[in-house]
Scaffold this motif. Structure first.
Motif, PDB file in Angstrom:
ATOM      1  N   ARG A  58      26.619 110.716  10.913  1.00  0.00           N
ATOM      2  CA  ARG A  58      26.667 111.072  12.316  1.00  0.00           C
ATOM      3  C   ARG A  58      25.933 109.967  13.069  1.00  0.00           C
ATOM      4  O   ARG A  58      24.873 109.500  12.647  1.00  0.00           O
ATOM      5  N   GLN A  87      33.488 111.684  19.156  1.00  0.00           N
ATOM      6  CA  GLN A  87      33.519 112.959  19.852  1.00  0.00           C
ATOM      7  C   GLN A  87      34.620 113.878  19.320  1.00  0.00           C
ATOM      8  O   GLN A  87      34.401 115.081  19.142  1.00  0.00           O
ATOM      9  N   ASN A  89      35.716 114.064  16.395  1.00  0.00           N
ATOM     10  CA  ASN A  89      35.329 114.547  15.068  1.00  0.00           C
ATOM     11  C   ASN A  89      33.924 115.150  15.024  1.00  0.00           C
ATOM     12  O   ASN A  89      33.418 115.450  13.944  1.00  0.00           O
ATOM     13  N   ASP A  90      33.327 115.360  16.212  1.00  0.00           N
ATOM     14  CA  ASP A  90      31.983 115.937  16.314  1.00  0.00           C
ATOM     15  C   ASP A  90      30.992 115.156  15.439  1.00  0.00           C
ATOM     16  O   ASP A  90      30.206 115.736  14.682  1.00  0.00           O
TER      17      ASP A  90
END
Length: 344
Positions: A58, A87, A89-90
Motif C-alpha cells: 500500500r 485508488q 484498488n484501494d
C-alpha cells in the motif's frame, strides 16, 4: 542505524547499497510512504507495476517539487495513472506538495511482520530502481524504534504540505524532458560529427521492423517479471527494450552479426548497441537495455502516439507513422547509423 552507499569503485565500503536495501524491503513490505522532491515518469510506472504484480505494498507518495518547478506531460500522466490505479484498488494515494516546496527524500516501510524501517538521504525514487546509473548515493537506514520519528514526520509532511492529486489541477507543462539528456553511456552529437557520419554511409541498409508483441520486443514491461524464491515479482522496467530481428534480415550480407558497435541516431545521439543470440536475432543497447527503449518509446511518447504504461500496439505504431528502424552501415564497421524519423 546503518549507512547505505552506492559502493562504486573507487569508493567501496562494507555496507549495503540503497538499491539493494530497497529491493529487499519491497519483497516483504506491506505499506510504503514516500516523500520525494523529484520523480521520473518511468520510476512511477515501474512502481505501479511492482504493486500490480504483487498486490502490495500500500502506497502513499508525496511529489515535492514539480508543482512549483513544473511537470513534464509524461511525469504528470504517470502520476495520474499511478494515483488512479491505487485508488481503484484501494491501495493508496498520490499527493502533490502545493503549499511549499519539499526537497527531501524520505522512505518509510512497514513490513508484513509489522516491523518498521526508514531511509533518509540523497536517493530520488528513480535512482532506487535504476540498476545501471553510476551516480553515487548516500542514505541512512533506521530500523525499529529508531525509525519512529521518520514514520511520524512523513505522515505529517504528506498531509500538511501536500494535497490529493485530483485536487491539484496542472494545466501548464514544461518542455518535454529529453530522456537521453545527460544519460550515462549516451552522448550528444554535434552537427559536424553527424555530417561526417552521413558522408561515410556505404549504401548498405537494413529495415528492422517494429513489432507489437504483447510481452516482448517493445512490451517486456507487460511480461510476468522476475520472480524470486519468496514469490516476489520484480517487473521489467518500462523502457527496457530488445528488438527481435528475423533470420531473413540477420542472414543478409553485411548485417552486424554478434557484434558490439556504436550507433549514431538521426536525432543526434550516440550510444553502444550489440547483436547476439541465435542467428544474432537480439538487437539491444549494450549494458543498459533502457537506452534503446528510451530512444524508441520516448519518441513515440513525445509524438503523442504512446501513453506511458500502455502497450505498443499496431495502432500506436500506425499513429507514430513508422514501423521500421533504418540501420545503415558506414565505412567504419564499428559505427552504424540509426534512423527512426517518422516524417520520412
Amino acid at each position: 542505524m546503518e549507512l547505505l552507499l552506492s559502493n562504486y569503485q573507487p569508493a567501496v565500503f562494507k555496507c549495503n547499497t540503497p538499491k539493494d536495501y530497497m529491493e529487499e524491503a519491497l519483497k516483504i513490505c506491506e505499506t510504503l510512504k514516500i516523500a520525494s522532491g523529484y520523480i521520473s515518469s518511468d520510476a512511477l510506472i515501474d512502481l505501479k507495476r511492482i504493486i500490480e504484480l504483487n498486490g502490495r505494498p500500500r502506497l502513499e507518495l508525496l511529489i515535492g517539487m514539480h508543482y512549483f518547478d513544473g511537470f513534464t506531460k509524461n511525469q504528470y500522466e504517470a502520476a495520474r495513472t499511478l494515483n488512479a490505479f491505487l485508488q481503484i484498488n484501494d491501495l493508496g494515494f498520490v499527493y502533490i506538495a502545493n503549499t511549499l516546496k519539499f526537497h527531501g527524500k524520505m522512505y518509510s516501510f512497514t513490513m508484513i511482520d509489522a516491523t518498521k524501517s526508514a531511509v533518509v538521504g540523497s536517493s530520488n525514487l528513480g535512482s532506487l530502481y535504476d540498476k545501471v546509473s553510476r551516480q553515487y548515493e548516500a542514505d541512512i537506514l533506521l530500523k525499529g524504534e529508531e525509525s519512529s520519528l521518520i514514520h511520524a514526520s512523513l505522515e505529517e509532511i504528506i498531509t500538511k504540505i501536500g494535497s490529493p492529486f485530483e485536487n491539484v489541477p496542472v494545466t501548464k507543462f514544461v518542455e518535454f524532458n529529453q530522456l537521453l539528456e545527460n544519460h550515462e553511456n549516451v552522448s550528444k552529437v554535434d552537427k559536424d560529427e553527424k555530417a561526417g557520419i552521413l558522408r561515410n554511409l556505404t549504401g548498405v541498409k537494413f529495415e528492422i521492423p517494429i513489432k507489437s508483441k504483447p510481452k516482448s520486443n517493445l512490451n517486456p514491461y507487460f511480461g510476468k517479471g522476475r520472480e524470486n524464491q519468496r514469490g516476489y515479482i520484480a517487473p521489467r522496467p518500462w523502457y527496457e527494450v530488445e528488438l527481435i530481428v528475423s533470420k531473413g534480415i540477420t542472414s543478409q550480407p553485411g548485417y552486424p552479426s554478434n557484434q558490439t558497435f556504436e550507433v549514431f541516431t538521426d536525432d543526434n545521439w550516440a550510444f553502444k548497441c550489440e547483436t547476439n543470440g541465435d542467428y544474432s536475432k537480439n538487437f539491444r543497447s549494450k549494458d543498459d537495455l533502457k537506452i534503446l527503449g528510451k530512444w524508441i518509446k520516448g519518441r513515440m511518447e513525445e509524438s503523442g502516439a504512446l501513453k506511458m504504461g500502455t502497450p505498443v500496439t499496431d495502432n500506436v505504431i500506425a499513429a507514430y507513422g513508422r514501423n521500421t528502424i533504418g540501420l545503415f552501415a558506414t565505412k567504419d564497421p564499428s559505427i552504424w547509423y540509426l534512423d527512426f524519423d517518422a516524417s520520412k
